[in-house]
Design a protein around this motif. Structure first.
Motif, PDB file in Angstrom:
ATOM      1  N   SER A   1       0.841  -1.202   0.000  1.00 11.18           N
ATOM      2  CA  SER A   1       0.000   0.000   0.000  1.00 11.18           C
ATOM      3  C   SER A   1       0.874   1.249   0.000  1.00 11.18           C
ATOM      4  O   SER A   1       1.991   1.249   0.512  1.00 11.18           O
ATOM      5  CB  SER A   1      -0.912   0.025   1.232  1.00 11.18           C
ATOM      6  OG  SER A   1      -1.762  -1.100   1.253  1.00 11.18           O
TER       7      SER A   1
ATOM      8  N   LYS B   1      -7.862  -3.245   2.709  1.00  8.07           N
ATOM      9  CA  LYS B   1      -6.745  -2.540   2.076  1.00  8.07           C
ATOM     10  C   LYS B   1      -7.089  -1.097   1.697  1.00  8.07           C
ATOM     11  O   LYS B   1      -6.325  -0.167   2.031  1.00  8.07           O
ATOM     12  CB  LYS B   1      -6.270  -3.316   0.845  1.00  8.07           C
ATOM     13  CG  LYS B   1      -5.094  -2.667   0.120  1.00  8.07           C
ATOM     14  CD  LYS B   1      -4.667  -3.496  -1.080  1.00  8.07           C
ATOM     15  CE  LYS B   1      -3.526  -2.824  -1.835  1.00  8.07           C
ATOM     16  NZ  LYS B   1      -3.105  -3.621  -3.021  1.00  8.07           N
TER      17      LYS B   1
ATOM     18  N   SER C   1      -4.023   0.341  -6.280  1.00  8.12           N
ATOM     19  CA  SER C   1      -4.382   1.206  -5.150  1.00  8.12           C
ATOM     20  C   SER C   1      -4.929   2.547  -5.617  1.00  8.12           C
ATOM     21  O   SER C   1      -5.807   3.141  -4.976  1.00  8.12           O
ATOM     22  CB  SER C   1      -3.161   1.431  -4.250  1.00  8.12           C
ATOM     23  OG  SER C   1      -2.685   0.209  -3.753  1.00  8.12           O
TER      24      SER C   1
END
Length: 729
Positions: free
Chosen positions: A107, A147, A226
């Motif tokens: 991340s 996430k 992401s």
């Protein structure tokens, strides 16, 4: 500086200025809706307000958390009873920790807070397992759901836990394991929109759970980058459609169809790996098209499957899960409720999904009684004479094409097959459906419950065509005599059509001369019925409106009566009957209705039922109809369609003097109202008032709404009175 150079310099300077102006305008436009949304959140708003302002666009970082919480209906995080603890002692704790470490490392977060984020995620998963007595498994999607939440500025673990639980409970379908119910439903949707691709996967034994598992269980967070997942979830939560994940998956598969077929001869696992990486290259700039295509497929799909399978996929309280699961596993194609078929029939060409209904019952049952827009295809013919059946199918498809081109109520791209509703007879109907699916025909569905359910759901008898006694074959006449049947059909059409155009005459002559074998009989019968259904409309039998050429004072009001649009004491309520649908109301998707091309006005209102109870609702007005959608408190994206009225049936719009926001719409409820009035004695006896059919709503913007509806009604009346003028215009 030369004149030429000066001109070039000035042109470049002007282009730069214009470019800067465009950038400034775009920035101001973005800031405008962002500021409006921020103000709405500060005042306290709901999902509807966010959707109207945000329009499913990407949010700024500071607005994302409050908007998501509002869309997920999280008012108080303490309701989720999170108990914070740093005791991590589950048997599978090492597996949880490994997955948490992997997610945090991949991340884009500041390393200074990485350790605390890891601890938060592990604490949330551990508590969830303990509270719900569940075991964490690798690949179950939980870690991928968490996430995107790492990037949020959540207040504490309790807030993080509440968001995680609400996303999982609200948007992740049940039974997402191998060969689960969710994937069988997705296969039916793929079969509906692309039977060729579905057939390819079936042949290679590539089931949806093999490639869509990561998509559905993680809401695409396990496959998207992401940078893309946060804007995707911005759109997803604003859209608030729990089935939207299935339509996003459809977009991925159909977009990759060409490449999939190219590698069709490769190893099965290689094809699965290719599909699993379909989202890897998704960029933020692609999201608008991605979601728009998904919306297209959603609006071009029968809506009744949502009502049928919502509770077993997204509710823990459905007691008929096993029965509904069995219906999904055994379904040959997508089922459609008879209520949806009737709704599409009544809405005409402006509806989203238009059906071409194929009645596959035995000929004697169809001839006895059938839906007036249904076409006949005898399922028994498939076994008795396959060659004749193939010819009949070609004629049927030609009739479908003709009906669409002519704008007939019977026309539609979507083929829905209907049996009798009796198991022993409908096995042949399933063979007919399989025949069309093998030909890779799109938009194939089957009517749930068959004609038996349809007959119970129909309220307007004019929608049923019945055989006349004079046309029934005698004992001396064979039922299968093609000439007799052809003559009967011709006579039936001649009686129904007020005007026979050239095309109709040709088709009638065709029947007279060519209906001499079973094949020709059925083909011509199908072609002939398209003319019947395109020219015969039950709506024509409704009480007509008074033409401006008429010299009578009947139908709407008596002499010296108040205006059709008036402000009065509304004292006829004791005689009024609610127009609420008698059977279970039709469940519809609110967003799909808002996107309808014919929708002109929409108003939030309170619908007042016959017991004077209020229900939050939407009043929608198209160019031809007035609708009332009653909101569902337990499901914010769906509503019950409780009223559907043609504008020309509105006879009066009234409001109370003391409460002008309470509006009553009254309708012509009796087809023979005028005749009944004429039958009443003129003197000496008191007339008995019939109940008034009406809808009562509380409209905050009543003045504007009634004005707009009045204009549309007057426009509709003008069209009805002057059809030639409206056509030429």
């Amino acid at each position: 500086m030369s004149d030429d150079n000066k001109d070039v310099f000035e042109a470049e300077d002007e282009a730069t200025v214009n470019g800067n102006d465009n950038e400034v305008f775009q920035t101001e436009e973005k800031n405008s809706w962002i500021n409006e949304l921020r103000s709405a959140l500060e005042r306290g708003c709901d999902l509807g307000a966010i959707r109207n302002i945000g329009k499913c666009r990407t949010l700024t970082d500071d607005l994302r958390l409050p908007v998501w919480k509002t869309c997920l209906d999280i008012d108080d995080v303490n309701e989720y009873n999170y108990v914070d603890s740093d005791v991590f002692d589950l048997p599978e704790q090492n597996l949880i920790r490994e997955d948490v470490l992997r997610i945090v490392r991949t991340s884009n977060i500041n390393q200074d807070v990485a350790a605390s984020k890891m601890s938060d995620i592990e604490a949330v998963i551990t508590f969830y397992c303990k509270k719900n007595n569940e075991t964490y498994e690798k690949g179950n999607g939980w870690i991928d759901l968490l996430k995107p939440l790492i990037a949020l500025e959540y207040k504490d673990r309790a807030e993080l836990y509440a968001i995680f639980v609400k996303i999982r409970d609200l948007y992740i379908p049940r039974y997402c394991d191998a060969d689960g119910m969710s994937y069988h439903l997705f296969r039916l949707l793929l079969l509906y929109h692309d039977p060729e691709l579905c057939s390819f996967f079936d042949t290679r034994k590539i089931t949806p759970d093999l490639y869509a598992h990561a998509w559905i269980r993680s809401l695409y967070a396990g496959s998207c980058s992401s940078n893309a997942i946060l804007p995707l979830w911005d759109r997803y939560f604003q859209h608030a459609d729990q089935f939207f994940a299935f339509f996003l998956a459809l977009v991925l598969l159909i977009s990759a169809k060409e490449q999939v077929l190219e590698i069709g001869d490769k190893d099965k696992q290689e094809i699965i790996e290719f599909l699993s990486k379909a989202l890897a290259n998704l960029e933020v700039a692609d999201l608008e098209d991605f979601c728009s295509l998904a919306n297209h497929y959603a609006s071009n799909t029968p809506q009744s499957f949502r009502k049928e399978f919502y509770s077993c996929l997204f509710s823990e309280t459905d007691s008929n899960v096993s029965q509904k699961a069995c219906s999904i596993y055994q379904a040959l194609c997508l089922p459609v409720s008879v209520q949806e078929l009737l709704q599409a029939n009544q809405l005409g060409g402006t509806a989203g999904v238009r059906y071409f209904i194929v009645d596959c019952r035995p000929a004697e049952q169809y001839n006895s009684k059938h839906l007036y827009t249904a076409f006949h295809l005898d399922a028994n013919l498939l076994l008795e004479d396959p060659k004749e059946f193939a010819g009949t199918v070609d004629a049927l498809l030609a009739a479908q094409k003709q009906s669409i081109e002519s704008g007939s109520n019977a026309g539609g791209e979507h083929l829905c097959f209907m049996g009798s509703g009796r198991e022993e007879e409908d096995k042949y109907v399933r063979m007919v459906v399989a025949y069309f699916l093998q030909r890779n025909t799109k938009y194939i569905s089957i009517a749930s419950g068959g004609y038996r359910a349809l007959a119970k759901a129909i309220e307007d008898p004019a929608m049923i065509t019945k055989a006349k006694q004079a046309n029934k074959p005698t004992q001396a006449t064979s039922v299968l005599d093609p000439l007799a049947i052809g003559t009967a059909i011709k006579q039936n059409i001649v009686e129904k059509l007020p005007v026979i155009n050239t095309q109709t005459t040709l088709l009638l002559n065709m029947i007279s001369s060519a209906v001499k074998t079973k094949s020709l009989e059925v083909k011509d019968k199908v072609k002939d019925y398209i003319v019947q259904t395109s020219s015969t409309d039950p709506a024509q039998a409704e009480p007509r409106h008074v033409s401006k050429q008429d010299k009578v004072d009947k139908l709407y009001r008596q002499p010296n009566a108040s205006s059709v649009f008036s402000l009065d004491s509304d004292n006829e309520d004791e005689l009024a009957s609610s127009s609420t649908v008698k059977d279970a109301p039709e469940l519809v998707d609110i967003e799909s209705w808002f996107r309808r091309s014919d929708l002109i006005h929409k108003y939030e209102c309170e619908h007042i039922d016959e017991n004077n109870r209020t229900h939050p609702s939407f009043l929608l007005v198209s160019s031809t109809h007035l609708y009332i959608l009653r909101k569902l408190p337990e499901h914010k994206t769906m509503a019950n369609l409780v009223s559907r009225r043609p504008l020309q049936t509105i006879t009066k719009i009234t409001s109370r003097k003391n409460f002008p926001e309470i509006i009553t719409f009254r309708y012509s409820s009796n087809q023979d109202e005028n005749e009944e009035e004429q039958k009443q004695p003129q003197k000496g006896k008191t007339k008995t008032k019939a109940p008034i059919d009406r809808d009562k709503v509380y409209l905050p913007d009543a003045g504007d709404a009634t004005k707009n509806i009045k204009l549309l009604i007057m426009k509709m009346l003008n069209i009805l009175d002057n059809p030639e003028e409206s056509t030429s215009a």
